[in-house]
Motif scaffolding. Structure first.
Motif, mmCIF file in Angstrom:
data_model
loop_
_atom_site.group_PDB
_atom_site.id
_atom_site.type_symbol
_atom_site.label_atom_id
_atom_site.label_comp_id
_atom_site.label_asym_id
_atom_site.label_seq_id
_atom_site.Cartn_x
_atom_site.Cartn_y
_atom_site.Cartn_z
ATOM 1 N N ARG A 111 52.191 58.697 30.350
ATOM 2 C CA ARG A 111 52.751 59.850 31.039
ATOM 3 C C ARG A 111 51.679 60.708 31.707
ATOM 4 O O ARG A 111 50.558 60.800 31.212
ATOM 5 C CB ARG A 111 53.470 60.664 29.967
ATOM 6 N N VAL A 112 52.041 61.357 32.809
ATOM 7 C CA VAL A 112 51.160 62.358 33.421
ATOM 8 C C VAL A 112 51.696 63.768 33.171
ATOM 9 O O VAL A 112 50.959 64.639 32.710
ATOM 10 C CB VAL A 112 50.989 62.113 34.938
ATOM 11 N N TRP A 113 52.991 63.990 33.459
ATOM 12 C CA TRP A 113 53.510 65.357 33.363
ATOM 13 C C TRP A 113 53.314 65.876 31.936
ATOM 14 O O TRP A 113 53.403 65.119 30.964
ATOM 15 C CB TRP A 113 54.982 65.409 33.791
ATOM 16 N N GLY A 114 53.005 67.124 31.825
ATOM 17 C CA GLY A 114 52.879 67.740 30.510
ATOM 18 C C GLY A 114 51.556 67.483 29.799
ATOM 19 O O GLY A 114 51.280 68.115 28.784
ATOM 20 N N ARG A 115 50.724 66.567 30.320
ATOM 21 C CA ARG A 115 49.432 66.320 29.670
ATOM 22 C C ARG A 115 48.467 67.455 30.004
ATOM 23 O O ARG A 115 48.563 68.082 31.056
ATOM 24 C CB ARG A 115 48.827 64.984 30.138
ATOM 25 N N ARG A 116 47.485 67.658 29.187
ATOM 26 C CA ARG A 116 46.508 68.737 29.403
ATOM 27 C C ARG A 116 45.477 68.291 30.430
ATOM 28 O O ARG A 116 44.846 67.247 30.259
ATOM 29 C CB ARG A 116 45.810 69.082 28.088
ATOM 30 N N ILE A 117 45.317 69.088 31.467
ATOM 31 C CA ILE A 117 44.345 68.729 32.516
ATOM 32 C C ILE A 117 43.173 69.706 32.469
ATOM 33 O O ILE A 117 43.356 70.919 32.307
ATOM 34 C CB ILE A 117 45.017 68.704 33.914
ATOM 35 N N GLY A 118 41.983 69.167 32.615
ATOM 36 C CA GLY A 118 40.775 69.986 32.722
ATOM 37 C C GLY A 118 40.143 69.747 34.077
ATOM 38 O O GLY A 118 39.836 68.610 34.427
ATOM 39 N N ILE A 134 39.616 73.262 46.348
ATOM 40 C CA ILE A 134 40.319 72.010 46.018
ATOM 41 C C ILE A 134 40.764 72.032 44.563
ATOM 42 O O ILE A 134 41.890 71.629 44.250
ATOM 43 C CB ILE A 134 39.418 70.798 46.347
ATOM 44 N N GLY A 135 39.929 72.533 43.680
ATOM 45 C CA GLY A 135 40.307 72.628 42.267
ATOM 46 C C GLY A 135 41.563 73.464 42.085
ATOM 47 O O GLY A 135 42.452 73.116 41.293
ATOM 48 N N ARG A 136 41.665 74.527 42.827
ATOM 49 C CA ARG A 136 42.853 75.379 42.722
ATOM 50 C C ARG A 136 44.093 74.688 43.281
ATOM 51 O O ARG A 136 45.208 74.867 42.765
ATOM 52 C CB ARG A 136 42.627 76.708 43.444
ATOM 53 N N ALA A 137 43.915 73.903 44.345
ATOM 54 C CA ALA A 137 45.057 73.151 44.900
ATOM 55 C C ALA A 137 45.519 72.083 43.905
ATOM 56 O O ALA A 137 46.710 71.799 43.794
ATOM 57 C CB ALA A 137 44.671 72.520 46.238
ATOM 58 N N ILE A 138 44.568 71.510 43.179
ATOM 59 C CA ILE A 138 44.919 70.552 42.121
ATOM 60 C C ILE A 138 45.672 71.286 41.009
ATOM 61 O O ILE A 138 46.687 70.797 40.492
ATOM 62 C CB ILE A 138 43.642 69.862 41.590
ATOM 63 N N ALA A 139 45.205 72.479 40.665
ATOM 64 C CA ALA A 139 45.859 73.263 39.611
ATOM 65 C C ALA A 139 47.299 73.607 40.000
ATOM 66 O O ALA A 139 48.206 73.560 39.155
ATOM 67 C CB ALA A 139 45.059 74.536 39.338
ATOM 68 N N ARG A 140 47.535 73.927 41.268
ATOM 69 C CA ARG A 140 48.903 74.230 41.711
ATOM 70 C C ARG A 140 49.810 73.022 41.498
ATOM 71 O O ARG A 140 50.952 73.150 41.083
ATOM 72 C CB ARG A 140 48.919 74.641 43.186
ATOM 73 N N ARG A 141 49.279 71.840 41.813
ATOM 74 C CA ARG A 141 50.071 70.624 41.588
ATOM 75 C C ARG A 141 50.294 70.413 40.091
ATOM 76 O O ARG A 141 51.381 70.026 39.658
ATOM 77 C CB ARG A 141 49.361 69.423 42.218
ATOM 78 N N ALA A 142 49.270 70.667 39.307
ATOM 79 C CA ALA A 142 49.379 70.478 37.855
ATOM 80 C C ALA A 142 50.434 71.423 37.267
ATOM 81 O O ALA A 142 51.141 71.053 36.325
ATOM 82 C CB ALA A 142 48.017 70.704 37.200
ATOM 83 N N GLU A 143 50.554 72.618 37.840
ATOM 84 C CA GLU A 143 51.590 73.545 37.366
ATOM 85 C C GLU A 143 52.971 72.934 37.560
ATOM 86 O O GLU A 143 53.826 73.010 36.686
ATOM 87 C CB GLU A 143 51.494 74.874 38.125
ATOM 88 N N ALA A 144 53.172 72.306 38.728
ATOM 89 C CA ALA A 144 54.470 71.680 39.000
ATOM 90 C C ALA A 144 54.727 70.509 38.051
ATOM 91 O O ALA A 144 55.879 70.195 37.749
ATOM 92 C CB ALA A 144 54.531 71.208 40.452
ATOM 93 N N PHE A 145 53.667 69.890 37.564
ATOM 94 C CA PHE A 145 53.781 68.798 36.587
ATOM 95 C C PHE A 145 53.820 69.341 35.148
ATOM 96 O O PHE A 145 53.739 68.584 34.201
ATOM 97 C CB PHE A 145 52.604 67.816 36.739
ATOM 98 N N ARG A 146 53.915 70.663 35.030
ATOM 99 C CA ARG A 146 54.005 71.352 33.733
ATOM 100 C C ARG A 146 52.867 70.940 32.800
ATOM 101 O O ARG A 146 53.061 70.668 31.617
ATOM 102 C CB ARG A 146 55.374 71.108 33.116
ATOM 103 N N MET A 147 51.669 70.898 33.377
ATOM 104 C CA MET A 147 50.487 70.507 32.604
ATOM 105 C C MET A 147 49.724 71.759 32.179
ATOM 106 O O MET A 147 49.403 72.595 33.031
ATOM 107 C CB MET A 147 49.564 69.625 33.469
ATOM 108 N N PRO A 148 49.418 71.928 30.904
ATOM 109 C CA PRO A 148 48.498 73.013 30.514
ATOM 110 C C PRO A 148 47.155 72.811 31.216
ATOM 111 O O PRO A 148 46.613 71.707 31.223
ATOM 112 C CB PRO A 148 48.365 72.848 28.998
ATOM 113 N N ILE A 149 46.630 73.886 31.817
ATOM 114 C CA ILE A 149 45.463 73.762 32.701
ATOM 115 C C ILE A 149 44.248 74.470 32.114
ATOM 116 O O ILE A 149 44.324 75.614 31.687
ATOM 117 C CB ILE A 149 45.791 74.345 34.093
ATOM 118 N N ALA A 150 43.129 73.764 32.126
ATOM 119 C CA ALA A 150 41.836 74.370 31.794
ATOM 120 C C ALA A 150 40.876 74.060 32.935
ATOM 121 O O ALA A 150 41.144 73.173 33.749
ATOM 122 C CB ALA A 150 41.302 73.808 30.480
ATOM 123 N N TYR A 151 39.788 74.812 32.994
ATOM 124 C CA TYR A 151 38.773 74.512 34.001
ATOM 125 C C TYR A 151 37.406 74.795 33.421
ATOM 126 O O TYR A 151 37.251 75.590 32.491
ATOM 127 C CB TYR A 151 38.990 75.326 35.292
#
Ligand code: 8YV
Length: 313
Positions: A141-148, A155-172
């Motif tokens: 699975r991808v959605w809901g997984r923790r992304i760092g 670009i990192g922020r644009a990736i984070a916006r997509r990760a939000e839509a995938f309901r992924m907890p986000i760290a940086y």
């Protein structure tokens, strides 16, 4: 007489045509005798158009003393010697923003392709395995997984916006905590790695980030982790990544960039748990047209004595 322009890296025909309206264009990348080209046009070349993967070094600047601007077709200008340009009074520009969403799309395309094994799925259908053997092996699975995210720039922020839509907890990870980013901060990739399922590399290249995703970071990833890189090969300690993949200490990788391009380490192509792309994250017709336009706007502004749209130096 039109000013001379040295085109250091290959550009699409539509850009060359548009550039030819304003400049005497010299295709350096295609020249058999590069030194002769520099010598012949030493006094008339006032601008250099280059690319992220080509850059421009001090020797090139010295060979063309009338150059006023180096315009990069790409956001990353790590191979341009900016200090040397500054010392010679040469302006440097790049193409930010116009490619941000495209690169973030590719980051997710690689992540989804690696996790859901899209190349293997495609092969499973094409080679008749589906009919002969039945369903393909299960994926992850991808959605809901923790992304760092390593490097929370545009670009990192644009990736984070997509990760939000995938309901992924986000760290940086970044040197400093960003006051406007509502995500978990870690000072280094190694500190972040144990807490993520996906490590997404989107930091700028260059000396400051060389080997930022080091052996410690890669070794600290959980075994089910997926590593994706849409930044620069230099940002990841490649031997450590290869070892982790070889020993199956991480689950998969999605890679658009490598240490040696285009002659990448051949071991990458031996892995069935890696999805590869040829440094193509910004490579859509739409975005490449926008990048070309912005690069030309910078070049023309310099020739006209107007303020540069997107200077970096
Ligand atoms: C390349 C890139 O420059 O923008 C960057 O930093 O890496 C890419 O967009 C592109 O391949 C153009 O050559």
């Amino acid at each position: 007489m039109k000013p001379g322009l040295l085109v250091a890296g290959e550009l699409p025909a539509w850009d060359l045509e548009a550039l030819a309206a304003r400049f005497e264009v010299h295709l350096y990348y295609a020249a058999e005798d590069k030194a002769a080209m520099l010598g012949r046009h030493r006094d008339t070349i006032r601008a250099i158009a280059t690319k992220g993967e080509v850059g421009a070094d001090a020797a090139l600047m010295d060979a063309l003393p009338k150059v006023e601007i180096i315009a990069c077709y790409g956001v990353g200008y790590d191979l341009i010697d900016v200090a040397a340009a500054k010392a010679r009074g040469i302006r440097v520009t790049n193409t930010p923003d116009v490619l941000t969403e495209e690169v973030a799309d590719m980051a997710f395309a690689l992540l989804l392709a690696a996790a859901r094994r899209i190349p293997a799925a495609d092969a499973w259908v094409r080679d008749g395995s589906w009919a002969a053997k039945g369903p393909m092996p299960l994926t992850t699975r991808v959605w809901g997984r923790r992304i760092g995210i390593v490097g929370l720039g545009r670009i990192g922020r644009a990736i984070a916006r997509r990760a939000e839509a995938f309901r992924m907890p986000i760290a940086y990870s970044a040197r400093e905590r960003k006051a406007d980013a509502p995500y978990d901060w870690h000072p280094t990739p190694a500190a972040m790695a144990p807490h993520v399922d996906v490590l997404m590399v989107s930091a700028a290249g260059g000396a400051a980030t060389r080997g930022l995703v080091d052996r410690a970071a890669i070794d600290a990833l959980p075994p089910h982790a997926i590593l994706c890189n849409v930044a620069r090969g230099t940002v990841v300690e490649e031997p450590a990544l290869l070892a982790a993949l070889r020993e199956r200490r991480i689950a998969a990788a999605g890679l658009d960039v490598f240490l040696d391009e285009p002659a990448i380490d051949p071991e990458f192509a031996t892995f069935d748990h890696v999805v590869l792309a040829p440094h193509a994250a910004s490579g859509t017709v739409e975005t490449r047209r926008d990048m070309g336009r912005l690069m030309r706007e910078n070049l023309e502004a310099q020739m006209d004595g107007r303020p540069l749209p997107t200077p970096v130096a």
